[in-house]
Scaffold this motif. Sequence first.
Motif, PDB file in Angstrom:
ATOM      1  N   PRO A   1     -10.174   8.192  -5.045  1.00 28.27           N
ATOM      2  CA  PRO A   1     -10.635   9.484  -4.494  1.00 28.27           C
ATOM      3  C   PRO A   1      -9.458  10.386  -4.143  1.00 28.27           C
ATOM      4  CG  PRO A   1     -11.693   7.650  -3.364  1.00 28.27           C
ATOM      5  CD  PRO A   1     -10.681   7.049  -4.279  1.00 28.27           C
ATOM      6  N   ARG A   2      -8.418   9.749  -3.604  1.00 26.68           N
ATOM      7  CA  ARG A   2      -7.242  10.502  -3.144  1.00 26.68           C
ATOM      8  C   ARG A   2      -6.613  11.332  -4.269  1.00 26.68           C
ATOM      9  NH1 ARG A   2      -3.472  12.917  -2.609  1.00 26.68           N
ATOM     10  NH2 ARG A   2      -1.570  12.675  -1.374  1.00 26.68           N
ATOM     11  N   PHE A   3      -6.477  10.755  -5.453  1.00 30.18           N
ATOM     12  CA  PHE A   3      -5.757  11.448  -6.522  1.00 30.18           C
ATOM     13  C   PHE A   3      -6.661  11.950  -7.643  1.00 30.18           C
ATOM     14  CE2 PHE A   3      -2.451   8.859  -4.567  1.00 30.18           C
ATOM     15  CZ  PHE A   3      -1.490   9.831  -4.338  1.00 30.18           C
ATOM     16  N   LEU A   4      -7.745  11.223  -7.854  1.00 30.42           N
ATOM     17  CA  LEU A   4      -8.556  11.551  -9.025  1.00 30.42           C
ATOM     18  C   LEU A   4      -9.688  12.517  -8.671  1.00 30.42           C
ATOM     19  CD1 LEU A   4      -8.682  10.881 -11.996  1.00 30.42           C
ATOM     20  CD2 LEU A   4     -10.247   9.014 -11.478  1.00 30.42           C
ATOM     21  N   LEU A   5     -10.438  12.187  -7.621  1.00 25.21           N
ATOM     22  CA  LEU A   5     -11.632  12.985  -7.354  1.00 25.21           C
ATOM     23  C   LEU A   5     -11.336  14.220  -6.505  1.00 25.21           C
ATOM     24  CD1 LEU A   5     -14.217  10.101  -6.707  1.00 25.21           C
ATOM     25  CD2 LEU A   5     -13.619  11.252  -8.839  1.00 25.21           C
ATOM     26  N   PHE A   6     -10.571  14.046  -5.429  1.00 25.32           N
ATOM     27  CA  PHE A   6     -10.338  15.181  -4.533  1.00 25.32           C
ATOM     28  C   PHE A   6      -8.849  15.381  -4.263  1.00 25.32           C
ATOM     29  CE2 PHE A   6     -14.214  12.804  -3.347  1.00 25.32           C
ATOM     30  CZ  PHE A   6     -15.171  13.719  -3.765  1.00 25.32           C
ATOM     31  N   PRO A   7      -8.061  15.562  -5.297  1.00 28.51           N
ATOM     32  CA  PRO A   7      -6.605  15.649  -5.079  1.00 28.51           C
ATOM     33  C   PRO A   7      -6.235  16.875  -4.234  1.00 28.51           C
ATOM     34  CG  PRO A   7      -7.166  16.251  -7.328  1.00 28.51           C
ATOM     35  CD  PRO A   7      -8.418  15.756  -6.704  1.00 28.51           C
ATOM     36  N   GLU A   8      -7.117  17.887  -4.252  1.00 27.20           N
ATOM     37  CA  GLU A   8      -6.742  19.125  -3.546  1.00 27.20           C
ATOM     38  C   GLU A   8      -7.008  19.034  -2.041  1.00 27.20           C
ATOM     39  OE1 GLU A   8     -10.826  18.912  -4.064  1.00 27.20           O
ATOM     40  OE2 GLU A   8      -9.212  18.653  -5.542  1.00 27.20           O
ATOM     41  N   LYS A   9      -7.818  18.053  -1.637  1.00 26.75           N
ATOM     42  CA  LYS A   9      -8.058  17.876  -0.197  1.00 26.75           C
ATOM     43  C   LYS A   9      -6.745  17.546   0.511  1.00 26.75           C
ATOM     44  CE  LYS A   9     -10.768  15.099   2.356  1.00 26.75           C
ATOM     45  NZ  LYS A   9     -11.712  13.987   2.676  1.00 26.75           N
TER      46      LYS A   9
ATOM     47  N   ALA B   1       0.839  -1.203   0.000  1.00 23.90           N
ATOM     48  CA  ALA B   1       0.000   0.000   0.000  1.00 23.90           C
ATOM     49  C   ALA B   1       0.873   1.253   0.000  1.00 23.90           C
ATOM     50  CB  ALA B   1      -0.929  -0.002   1.205  1.00 23.90           C
ATOM     51  N   LYS B   2       1.890   1.252   0.841  1.00 24.23           N
ATOM     52  CA  LYS B   2       2.707   2.469   0.943  1.00 24.23           C
ATOM     53  C   LYS B   2       3.514   2.733  -0.325  1.00 24.23           C
ATOM     54  CE  LYS B   2       2.609   3.500   5.663  1.00 24.23           C
ATOM     55  NZ  LYS B   2       3.229   3.836   6.936  1.00 24.23           N
ATOM     56  N   ASN B   3       4.192   1.702  -0.799  1.00 30.48           N
ATOM     57  CA  ASN B   3       5.054   2.038  -1.934  1.00 30.48           C
ATOM     58  C   ASN B   3       4.300   2.190  -3.256  1.00 30.48           C
ATOM     59  OD1 ASN B   3       5.040  -0.551  -3.167  1.00 30.48           O
ATOM     60  ND2 ASN B   3       6.855  -1.196  -2.026  1.00 30.48           N
ATOM     61  N   ARG B   4       3.172   1.473  -3.415  1.00 34.43           N
ATOM     62  CA  ARG B   4       2.386   1.716  -4.639  1.00 34.43           C
ATOM     63  C   ARG B   4       1.715   3.091  -4.585  1.00 34.43           C
ATOM     64  NH1 ARG B   4       5.079  -0.138  -8.179  1.00 34.43           N
ATOM     65  NH2 ARG B   4       6.434   0.359  -6.443  1.00 34.43           N
ATOM     66  N   LEU B   5       1.315   3.499  -3.372  1.00 32.13           N
ATOM     67  CA  LEU B   5       0.758   4.844  -3.223  1.00 32.13           C
ATOM     68  C   LEU B   5       1.803   5.887  -3.611  1.00 32.13           C
ATOM     69  CD1 LEU B   5      -1.767   6.381  -2.046  1.00 32.13           C
ATOM     70  CD2 LEU B   5      -0.392   6.688   0.004  1.00 32.13           C
ATOM     71  N   GLU B   6       3.010   5.650  -3.146  1.00 31.44           N
ATOM     72  CA  GLU B   6       4.102   6.559  -3.479  1.00 31.44           C
ATOM     73  C   GLU B   6       4.309   6.616  -5.002  1.00 31.44           C
ATOM     74  OE1 GLU B   6       6.390   9.444  -2.877  1.00 31.44           O
ATOM     75  OE2 GLU B   6       5.222   8.485  -1.281  1.00 31.44           O
ATOM     76  N   PHE B   7       4.258   5.431  -5.604  1.00 25.19           N
ATOM     77  CA  PHE B   7       4.414   5.356  -7.058  1.00 25.19           C
ATOM     78  C   PHE B   7       3.294   6.133  -7.761  1.00 25.19           C
ATOM     79  CE2 PHE B   7       4.221   3.600 -11.253  1.00 25.19           C
ATOM     80  CZ  PHE B   7       5.526   3.275 -11.576  1.00 25.19           C
ATOM     81  N   VAL B   8       2.088   5.928  -7.288  1.00 25.74           N
ATOM     82  CA  VAL B   8       0.961   6.627  -7.897  1.00 25.74           C
ATOM     83  C   VAL B   8       1.134   8.131  -7.769  1.00 25.74           C
ATOM     84  CG1 VAL B   8      -1.504   7.077  -7.733  1.00 25.74           C
ATOM     85  CG2 VAL B   8      -0.669   4.733  -7.551  1.00 25.74           C
ATOM     86  N   ARG B   9       1.566   8.581  -6.614  1.00 25.57           N
ATOM     87  CA  ARG B   9       1.765  10.007  -6.429  1.00 25.57           C
ATOM     88  C   ARG B   9       2.710  10.555  -7.501  1.00 25.57           C
ATOM     89  NH1 ARG B   9       1.649  12.119  -1.551  1.00 25.57           N
ATOM     90  NH2 ARG B   9       2.648  10.347  -0.499  1.00 25.57           N
ATOM     91  N   LYS B  10       3.776   9.818  -7.730  1.00 25.63           N
ATOM     92  CA  LYS B  10       4.776  10.285  -8.701  1.00 25.63           C
ATOM     93  C   LYS B  10       4.281  10.229 -10.146  1.00 25.63           C
ATOM     94  CE  LYS B  10       9.172   8.591  -7.967  1.00 25.63           C
ATOM     95  NZ  LYS B  10       9.834   8.257  -6.695  1.00 25.63           N
ATOM     96  N   HIS B  11       3.464   9.219 -10.449  1.00 32.10           N
ATOM     97  CA  HIS B  11       3.150   8.982 -11.862  1.00 32.10           C
ATOM     98  C   HIS B  11       1.667   9.069 -12.171  1.00 32.10           C
ATOM     99  CE1 HIS B  11       7.288   7.710 -12.538  1.00 32.10           C
ATOM    100  NE2 HIS B  11       7.204   6.979 -11.444  1.00 32.10           N
ATOM    101  N   PHE B  12       0.918   9.819 -11.331  1.00 31.13           N
ATOM    102  CA  PHE B  12      -0.521   9.729 -11.519  1.00 31.13           C
ATOM    103  C   PHE B  12      -1.017  10.070 -12.923  1.00 31.13           C
ATOM    104  CE2 PHE B  12      -4.972  10.875 -11.261  1.00 31.13           C
ATOM    105  CZ  PHE B  12      -5.461   9.658 -10.835  1.00 31.13           C
ATOM    106  N   PRO B  13      -0.519  11.124 -13.544  1.00 34.66           N
ATOM    107  CA  PRO B  13      -1.049  11.438 -14.884  1.00 34.66           C
ATOM    108  C   PRO B  13      -0.928  10.259 -15.858  1.00 34.66           C
ATOM    109  CG  PRO B  13       0.263  13.253 -14.059  1.00 34.66           C
ATOM    110  CD  PRO B  13       0.441  12.121 -13.072  1.00 34.66           C
ATOM    111  N   ILE B  14       0.186   9.574 -15.806  1.00 37.03           N
ATOM    112  CA  ILE B  14       0.349   8.446 -16.729  1.00 37.03           C
ATOM    113  C   ILE B  14      -0.589   7.301 -16.369  1.00 37.03           C
ATOM    114  CG2 ILE B  14       1.971   6.672 -17.518  1.00 37.03           C
ATOM    115  CD1 ILE B  14       4.181   8.696 -17.333  1.00 37.03           C
ATOM    116  N   LEU B  15      -0.709   7.040 -15.087  1.00 31.50           N
ATOM    117  CA  LEU B  15      -1.630   5.971 -14.680  1.00 31.50           C
ATOM    118  C   LEU B  15      -3.064   6.312 -15.064  1.00 31.50           C
ATOM    119  CD1 LEU B  15      -0.001   5.220 -11.232  1.00 31.50           C
ATOM    120  CD2 LEU B  15       0.103   3.805 -13.284  1.00 31.50           C
ATOM    121  N   LYS B  16      -3.380   7.589 -14.974  1.00 28.02           N
ATOM    122  CA  LYS B  16      -4.729   8.007 -15.370  1.00 28.02           C
ATOM    123  C   LYS B  16      -4.951   7.727 -16.870  1.00 28.02           C
ATOM    124  CE  LYS B  16      -7.847  11.888 -15.720  1.00 28.02           C
ATOM    125  NZ  LYS B  16      -7.838  13.308 -16.108  1.00 28.02           N
TER     126      LYS B  16
END
Lengths: 217, 217, 217, 217
Positions: D186-194, D108-123
């Motif tokens: 929700p964390r990155f896509l819907l409410f990233p600014e929260k 959970a922690k390291n994939r979350l970290e990965f997502v944070r770094k690469h979210f646009p591509i994952l999207k």
Amino acid sequence: MSDSEWITELINDTDTTMSEKQRKILEAAIDTFSEKGYAGSSTSEIAKKAGVAEGTIFRHYKTKKDLLLSIVTPTIARFAAPFFIKTFTKEVFENEYEHYEDFLRVIAKNRLEFVRKHFPILKIFIQEIAFHDELREPFQQLFTEHVYQKFKKIIEHFQEKGEIIDLPPETIMRMSASSIIGYILPRFLLFPEKEWDDDKEIDQLVEFILYGLSGKR
Amino acid sequence: MSDSEWITELINDTDTTMSEKQRKILEAAIDTFSEKGYAGSSTSEIAKKAGVAEGTIFRHYKTKKDLLLSIVTPTIARFAAPFFIKTFTKEVFENEYEHYEDFLRVIAKNRLEFVRKHFPILKIFIQEIAFHDELREPFQQLFTEHVYQKFKKIIEHFQEKGEIIDLPPETIMRMSASSIIGYILPRFLLFPEKEWDDDKEIDQLVEFILYGLSGKR
Amino acid sequence: MSDSEWITELINDTDTTMSEKQRKILEAAIDTFSEKGYAGSSTSEIAKKAGVAEGTIFRHYKTKKDLLLSIVTPTIARFAAPFFIKTFTKEVFENEYEHYEDFLRVIAKNRLEFVRKHFPILKIFIQEIAFHDELREPFQQLFTEHVYQKFKKIIEHFQEKGEIIDLPPETIMRMSASSIIGYILPRFLLFPEKEWDDDKEIDQLVEFILYGLSGKR
Amino acid sequence: MSDSEWITELINDTDTTMSEKQRKILEAAIDTFSEKGYAGSSTSEIAKKAGVAEGTIFRHYKTKKDLLLSIVTPTIARFAAPFFIKTFTKEVFENEYEHYEDFLRVIAKNRLEFVRKHFPILKIFIQEIAFHDELREPFQQLFTEHVYQKFKKIIEHFQEKGEIIDLPPETIMRMSASSIIGYILPRFLLFPEKEWDDDKEIDQLVEFILYGLSGKR
DNA sequence: TATGAATGAGCATTCATTCAT
DNA sequence: AATGAATGAATGCTCATTCAT
């Protein structure tokens, strides 16, 4: 659609269903292809010359190549039409033409007339046949199955009558055809602006071929 | 560079200064133009086929059209070379060829040989002459000033000797040429894979032309 | 039209005034958007699939985007309908569902049923909500004002009863919802052809969520 | 290139050979695809945003789809990398993670970290996988042959130890994964600014999954 | 001399939308 | 209401040519 239906349809030049715009597009395309070649012509140029939007071309012709084929195919079919085999009995030839000379003269005159009317399209055909399988293949077939076969029968008929020399029919054919084409090309392609006395020239041409092919030597 | 210098240069096949790459480019370009036509060929395709970088082509040939002319011009000049007028005295013709038949046979044989060696380039020329003023104009000039003039003198010479019929020289020329070309084109363009007995065919061809043009009727 | 009218209209499935053609257009559009996405679908393709003229689409839907909204909006509204707040009294929840488990099971089952019936449209919604403000904004509002509020009250209700752990309601909500969605997506999107025993799976799912959220640890 | 070589190459993020312009193009493409979707983005827009000529894009990426794959493929491969099977012995799992909880928390922690770094591509990946076979097929294979297999072994290992309930491994997997994804989206896509306290949330998440899956009931 | 990255105009074709019938 | 011809802007992509290395 069977082979013969296709032919029938092509020959009856019933482009009656063509809209004004469509006609303009065809005219512009013939003009442009004839002047610059297929690959050297752009659809935008054709559209501009036809006075239509570029999209309009593609509503009527799916692709640029489609446009090319639509222009060339029916005209070439009609050019070859006189050579279509409708009957295989010798009597017909005898009724049709008493001498090889008659056949030659008739063919030369009416194909020349046809060329005069449709030269731009025929020029496109000559230029493009080398580059498009879609053009070469059907007309190779048309030639070998119809034009060649009928021409051959006619030649054999007159060889039997002793009117022409006993060379292979395709040699006779080649010599006859190339002489006529050898008049047509300078006439329309190289020096179209010169004044030509077609009737006199054809008479000389026919005489040249006949003496060249005469058996009496 | 004067007209005659140009001719001299073209005929002397001075490709000695060509680098390996340059030769590869020319080969690739001949291949490609011949197969797809000038407008249908891209410089990038030619570069790839030649194994050089795209830019390299433009180091040797300023433009794509320059490349075309570099390919076509010298070969066509050499094709026409035998018709160059070097002398205007009648004696030469008499020494050169005793009969029109000799002239015809020599020309037919060696131009056929030339075509065999250079057909791809000649094909490019035939395809492209209609579209490029830079091709048409110099060769129209070359033809009317040299080929036509010399051919005419030869014909008139044999007409005076009574060997050939008294038609306008250009008619004679057209008939002679078109018969030969009418052999060459099927021979190399339409059915190159067929087995051809060139010597026999040329004999028949020459005979056909001679009888066709003979004054005795 | 006020907010609540809009909702009412959407939920009552009053597609009664739709003509045959209109229905065909909608069907074709759902098919196409679902398969290729909105931007990847062309109106001409939809028209062809619907068996109508291109112009006909624009008679019923002013723009392509209008067509998208007409497809997606009512279905999504009806998907969210069960969460609409009609009353704010606690009694209702108590009457509606005795335990959180009941609520979960009912929601899971009937929303699953809804998804089964309308998956193509829901897929379009999921794909397109990221790209169209006209989709995102009303449904963000619908969610925060209705779905979220009602869900929150339900959760707080059962937290007070000690049935579920004392985490922030939106965390509870997220965990509950994502577990259910985490079944629905593989079920319909990734492996729809697999055989699924929905009833058993939902039982396991509900149990998983309940144990996961149970306060007894 | 064998399967494993391919993987190795993708994971080692050696984009060292990329020119400045190429990097700008990729950045602009990620931006644009992420914001408007693949089909909704035009190459001209990407070129403008990257500050290069449109043709430059096509020098580096043969087609627009090529550009998409060049963006998405290596990142997704690296996202799945932790699940690659390198060894099949049980000892490794036991050394790697003493409890399922450890495994879950690390992932959970390291994939979350990965997502944070690469979210646009994952999207982009999430949006486009439904529409492009070239994306779906290799990653379906990668998932079923590597991710799924390794995950399954881990689950079976902890099921044998009695740590987690005896449901089918893919059910366990689905519940674990959907819970985590249900936080990420929700964390990155819907409410990233929260404002999100990722560490706390993950602790709650892991606890939720563990209790939900615990055998003791 | 040779390279190949970079260019931007130009290409054939598709697009959503309009409108006369 | 429905059509489908017509539009012209926009699309993905190719082109001949230039130029810094």
